[in-house]
Design an enzyme around this catalytic site. Structure first.
Site, PDB file in Angstrom:
ATOM      1  N   GLY A 252      70.845  49.528  70.188  1.00 39.86           N
ATOM      2  CA  GLY A 252      70.810  49.492  71.653  1.00 39.86           C
ATOM      3  C   GLY A 252      69.804  50.505  72.163  1.00 39.86           C
ATOM      4  O   GLY A 252      69.668  51.594  71.601  1.00 39.86           O
TER       5      GLY A 252
ATOM      6  N   GLY B 245      69.737  51.038  75.682  1.00 46.98           N
ATOM      7  CA  GLY B 245      70.160  51.057  77.089  1.00 46.98           C
ATOM      8  C   GLY B 245      70.246  52.465  77.645  1.00 46.98           C
ATOM      9  O   GLY B 245      69.576  53.384  77.158  1.00 46.98           O
ATOM     10  N   ASN B 246      71.109  52.623  78.653  1.00 43.26           N
ATOM     11  CA  ASN B 246      71.167  53.892  79.389  1.00 43.26           C
ATOM     12  C   ASN B 246      71.515  55.090  78.507  1.00 43.26           C
ATOM     13  O   ASN B 246      70.821  56.100  78.523  1.00 43.26           O
ATOM     14  CB  ASN B 246      72.208  53.777  80.514  1.00 43.26           C
ATOM     15  CG  ASN B 246      71.727  52.843  81.590  1.00 43.26           C
ATOM     16  OD1 ASN B 246      70.573  52.909  82.003  1.00 43.26           O
ATOM     17  ND2 ASN B 246      72.589  51.945  82.027  1.00 43.26           N
ATOM     18  N   VAL B 247      72.591  54.980  77.740  1.00 42.99           N
ATOM     19  CA  VAL B 247      73.012  56.119  76.912  1.00 42.99           C
ATOM     20  C   VAL B 247      72.004  56.321  75.782  1.00 42.99           C
ATOM     21  O   VAL B 247      71.572  57.446  75.513  1.00 42.99           O
ATOM     22  CB  VAL B 247      74.433  55.907  76.335  1.00 42.99           C
ATOM     23  CG1 VAL B 247      74.823  57.078  75.442  1.00 42.99           C
ATOM     24  CG2 VAL B 247      75.453  55.727  77.444  1.00 42.99           C
ATOM     25  N   ALA B 248      71.641  55.219  75.111  1.00 46.43           N
ATOM     26  CA  ALA B 248      70.741  55.317  73.957  1.00 46.43           C
ATOM     27  C   ALA B 248      69.405  55.945  74.349  1.00 46.43           C
ATOM     28  O   ALA B 248      68.847  56.744  73.591  1.00 46.43           O
ATOM     29  CB  ALA B 248      70.516  53.930  73.364  1.00 46.43           C
ATOM     30  N   TYR B 249      68.904  55.609  75.522  1.00 49.12           N
ATOM     31  CA  TYR B 249      67.613  56.147  75.953  1.00 49.12           C
ATOM     32  C   TYR B 249      67.696  57.672  76.118  1.00 49.12           C
ATOM     33  O   TYR B 249      66.856  58.417  75.612  1.00 49.12           O
ATOM     34  CB  TYR B 249      67.169  55.486  77.259  1.00 49.12           C
ATOM     35  CG  TYR B 249      65.786  55.924  77.685  1.00 49.12           C
ATOM     36  CD1 TYR B 249      64.656  55.330  77.135  1.00 49.12           C
ATOM     37  CD2 TYR B 249      65.620  56.955  78.610  1.00 49.12           C
ATOM     38  CE1 TYR B 249      63.379  55.757  77.501  1.00 49.12           C
ATOM     39  CE2 TYR B 249      64.350  57.386  78.981  1.00 49.12           C
ATOM     40  CZ  TYR B 249      63.231  56.774  78.430  1.00 49.12           C
ATOM     41  OH  TYR B 249      61.973  57.206  78.788  1.00 49.12           O
TER      42      TYR B 249
ATOM     43  N   LYS C  62      94.510  52.970  83.967  1.00 43.56           N
ATOM     44  CA  LYS C  62      93.402  52.014  84.100  1.00 43.56           C
ATOM     45  C   LYS C  62      93.785  50.977  85.146  1.00 43.56           C
ATOM     46  O   LYS C  62      94.979  50.723  85.378  1.00 43.56           O
ATOM     47  CB  LYS C  62      93.168  51.322  82.747  1.00 43.56           C
ATOM     48  CG  LYS C  62      91.814  50.713  82.598  1.00 43.56           C
ATOM     49  CD  LYS C  62      90.794  51.695  82.026  1.00 43.56           C
ATOM     50  CE  LYS C  62      89.427  51.065  81.921  1.00 43.56           C
ATOM     51  NZ  LYS C  62      88.431  51.954  81.360  1.00 43.56           N
TER      52      LYS C  62
HETATM   53  P1  NAD Z   1      73.684  49.539  78.554  1.00 45.77           P
HETATM   54  O1  NAD Z   1      74.124  48.203  79.001  1.00 45.77           O
HETATM   55  O2  NAD Z   1      72.766  50.342  79.429  1.00 45.77           O
HETATM   56  O3  NAD Z   1      72.999  49.451  77.116  1.00 45.77           O
HETATM   57  C1  NAD Z   1      73.428  48.624  76.100  1.00 45.77           C
HETATM   58  C2  NAD Z   1      72.191  48.069  75.413  1.00 45.77           C
HETATM   59  O4  NAD Z   1      72.596  47.381  74.232  1.00 45.77           O
HETATM   60  C3  NAD Z   1      71.418  47.063  76.272  1.00 45.77           C
HETATM   61  O5  NAD Z   1      70.060  47.437  76.351  1.00 45.77           O
HETATM   62  C4  NAD Z   1      71.606  45.744  75.525  1.00 45.77           C
HETATM   63  O6  NAD Z   1      70.499  44.882  75.633  1.00 45.77           O
HETATM   64  C5  NAD Z   1      71.800  46.228  74.111  1.00 45.77           C
HETATM   65  N1  NAD Z   1      72.460  45.253  73.240  1.00 45.77           N
HETATM   66  C6  NAD Z   1      73.440  44.386  73.537  1.00 45.77           C
HETATM   67  N2  NAD Z   1      73.768  43.654  72.454  1.00 45.77           N
HETATM   68  C7  NAD Z   1      72.998  44.101  71.447  1.00 45.77           C
HETATM   69  C8  NAD Z   1      72.875  43.748  70.067  1.00 45.77           C
HETATM   70  N3  NAD Z   1      73.592  42.784  69.520  1.00 45.77           N
HETATM   71  N4  NAD Z   1      71.973  44.428  69.310  1.00 45.77           N
HETATM   72  C9  NAD Z   1      71.202  45.392  69.855  1.00 45.77           C
HETATM   73  N5  NAD Z   1      71.279  45.750  71.155  1.00 45.77           N
HETATM   74  C10 NAD Z   1      72.154  45.122  71.932  1.00 45.77           C
HETATM   75  O7  NAD Z   1      75.034  50.350  78.264  1.00 45.77           O
HETATM   76  P2  NAD Z   1      75.237  51.919  78.175  1.00 45.77           P
HETATM   77  O8  NAD Z   1      75.735  52.405  79.469  1.00 45.77           O
HETATM   78  O9  NAD Z   1      74.051  52.540  77.559  1.00 45.77           O
HETATM   79  O10 NAD Z   1      76.467  51.991  77.159  1.00 45.77           O
HETATM   80  C11 NAD Z   1      76.302  51.757  75.779  1.00 45.77           C
HETATM   81  C12 NAD Z   1      77.659  51.780  75.097  1.00 45.77           C
HETATM   82  O11 NAD Z   1      78.294  53.033  75.298  1.00 45.77           O
HETATM   83  C13 NAD Z   1      78.633  50.727  75.627  1.00 45.77           C
HETATM   84  O12 NAD Z   1      79.419  50.276  74.561  1.00 45.77           O
HETATM   85  C14 NAD Z   1      79.496  51.506  76.600  1.00 45.77           C
HETATM   86  O13 NAD Z   1      80.777  50.941  76.748  1.00 45.77           O
HETATM   87  C15 NAD Z   1      79.568  52.853  75.918  1.00 45.77           C
HETATM   88  N6  NAD Z   1      79.817  53.971  76.856  1.00 45.77           N
HETATM   89  C16 NAD Z   1      78.934  54.230  77.854  1.00 45.77           C
HETATM   90  C17 NAD Z   1      79.176  55.297  78.720  1.00 45.77           C
HETATM   91  C18 NAD Z   1      78.190  55.619  79.818  1.00 45.77           C
HETATM   92  O14 NAD Z   1      78.279  56.717  80.398  1.00 45.77           O
HETATM   93  N7  NAD Z   1      77.262  54.745  80.147  1.00 45.77           N
HETATM   94  C19 NAD Z   1      80.316  56.085  78.565  1.00 45.77           C
HETATM   95  C20 NAD Z   1      81.200  55.812  77.520  1.00 45.77           C
HETATM   96  C21 NAD Z   1      80.943  54.739  76.667  1.00 45.77           C
END
Ligand code: NAD
Length: 365
Positions: free
Chosen positions: A179, A181-185, A79
């Site tokens: 959430g 966000g990107n992954v959740a969607y 890292k």
């Molecule tokens: P993102 O920022 O697109 O989505 C996160 C969402 O969570 C946002 O919409 C935000 O408003 C919401 N949020 C924040 N605090 C909140 C709360 N208290 N209650 C409800 N919602 C809340 O991030 P992402 O890329 O979708 O990643 C989501 C998680 O997965 C993160 O923890 C990230 O570290 C992990 N992750 C992501 C990836 C990836 O490929 N993007 C890979 C490995 C791990």
């Protein structure tokens, strides 16, 4: 002190990087390269002190060793952290300076994007080295990792459902997602297509409304997501959300989501979930689709090949549950055992090979 800490946790190398012209102050930590070159992202953060940055990079690099090993990748863990505010301290010169440090490691470490860094930053690093992933798609790279991460969460959820319900169908199951966000969607889309019912929450109204509209999801307040009645809880926002306050509220059978470090304290809260009869799918395997996807860039990116490897997370999660059952331990520790076993096996292969080489050489002499 530093050598003592490195020895205790098995670190191979820590590199301190500074560049006066660009203001770069970074630390690269290589934890373990038994399985292959170390791969791990570059985090830029306004750390309060150098000590805080060092502690963070060591913790994150070791985490990557486990994540890469448990994901079945032939990659070690490493890292980078940059001390600075990504909103105001960034420059192309800074990332090019960092790229020269990465190049000087001759492939022992491969850098990628993380919190506070972007594809553009990786492109700047790429000007100085090929040991970088997550660069622009125009270079044949993999682009946004979130849909691939979501795919890994989805197959992990199916394998968890099989463990609990006897079959892996998610049709008719209720999934509470923290959430939007990107992954959740992307995850919601896969679940919706399979016929799952979704309960969602987000602190951003716009993101929440998008999921409600697209997937006929029920919206709840952020603090209510822990107590809704559902089959599966998918934390896809923040770390540390499985703790003394939230676990007693849960009414689900499975926890499986993308967020990193979901258990506030691994052993204590992993145990608490087990005692409540909730199956926990270990986060760093569940969300390994992202790293598997960027790792594919090292072989000239091929989305179908990456997807096939991501689908193997289904088997990896299955192995974790099997280890947990056999060794009577919680799944979070079983994931660590799976990773450690892969590294140990490789060490054995290497030492057997070296012993054979040695005996051949001594016979020739
Ligand atoms: P993102 O920022 O697109 O989505 C996160 C969402 O969570 C946002 O919409 C935000 O408003 C919401 N949020 C924040 N605090 C909140 C709360 N208290 N209650 C409800 N919602 C809340 O991030 P992402 O890329 O979708 O990643 C989501 C998680 O997965 C993160 O923890 C990230 O570290 C992990 N992750 C992501 C990836 C990836 O490929 N993007 C890979 C490995 C791990």
């Amino acid at each position: 002190m530093l050598f003592e800490a490195m020895e205790k946790e098995g670190f191979e190398q820590v590199v301190f990087c500074q560049d006066e012209v660009s203001g770069l102050k970074a630390i690269i930590a290589i934890h373990d390269t038994t399985l292959g070159p170390a791969l791990g992202g570059c985090r830029m953060w306004p750390y309060e002190s150098e000590e805080e940055a060092l502690i963070d990079v060591l913790r994150l690099a070791k985490g990557m060793t486990y994540k890469n090993a448990a994901a079945g990748l032939n990659l070690g863990g490493g890292k980078t952290v940059i001390i600075g505010d990504p909103k105001q301290d960034k420059s192309e010169a800074m990332f090019r300076a960092l790229g020269r440090y990465v190049e000087s490691l001759n492939g022992r470490y491969i850098i990628a994007e993380d919190v506070g860094t972007t594809v553009q930053d990786m492109d700047a690093i790429h000007e100085e080295t090929d040991y970088v992933t997550g660069i622009s798609e125009s270079f044949g790279a993999s682009g946004n990792p979130s849909p691939m991460t979501a795919r890994g969460v989805y197959v992990s959820m199916k394998r968890s459902a099989k463990e609990v319900y006897g079959n892996d169908s998610l049709s008719g199951k209720t999934v509470a997602i923290q959430g939007c966000g990107n992954v959740a969607y992307a995850l919601s889309e896969l679940l919706y297509q399979e016929g799952a019912k979704l309960i969602v929450t987000d602190i951003h109204q716009e993101a929440l409304e998008r999921s409600v509209r697209q997937f006929s999801a029920e919206a709840v307040k952020p603090e209510d997501i822990y107590r809704v009645k559902a089959d599966i809880f998918a934390p896809c926002a923040l770390g540390g959300i499985l703790n003394d306050q939230t676990i007693p509220q849960l009414k689900v059978k499975i926890v499986c989501g993308s967020a990193n470090n979901q258990l506030l304290e691994t052993k204590k809260h992993g145990q608490l979930l087990q005692e409540k009869g909730i199956l926990y799918a270990p986060d760093y395997i569940v969300n390994s689709g992202g790293v598997i996807n960027v790792a594919d860039e090292l072989k000239c990116y091929h989305p179908e090949r990456a997807m096939k490897k991501i689908d193997e997370i289904y088997e990896q999660i299955g192995k974790v549950f099997e280890i947990a059952r056999d060794e009577k331990i919680i799944p979070a520790l079983a994931a660590d055992h799976l990773a450690e076993k892969r590294i140990q096996e490789m060490l054995q292969v290497k030492s057997t090979f070296l012993a054979k080489e040695h005996s051949l050489l001594t016979r020739r002499v």
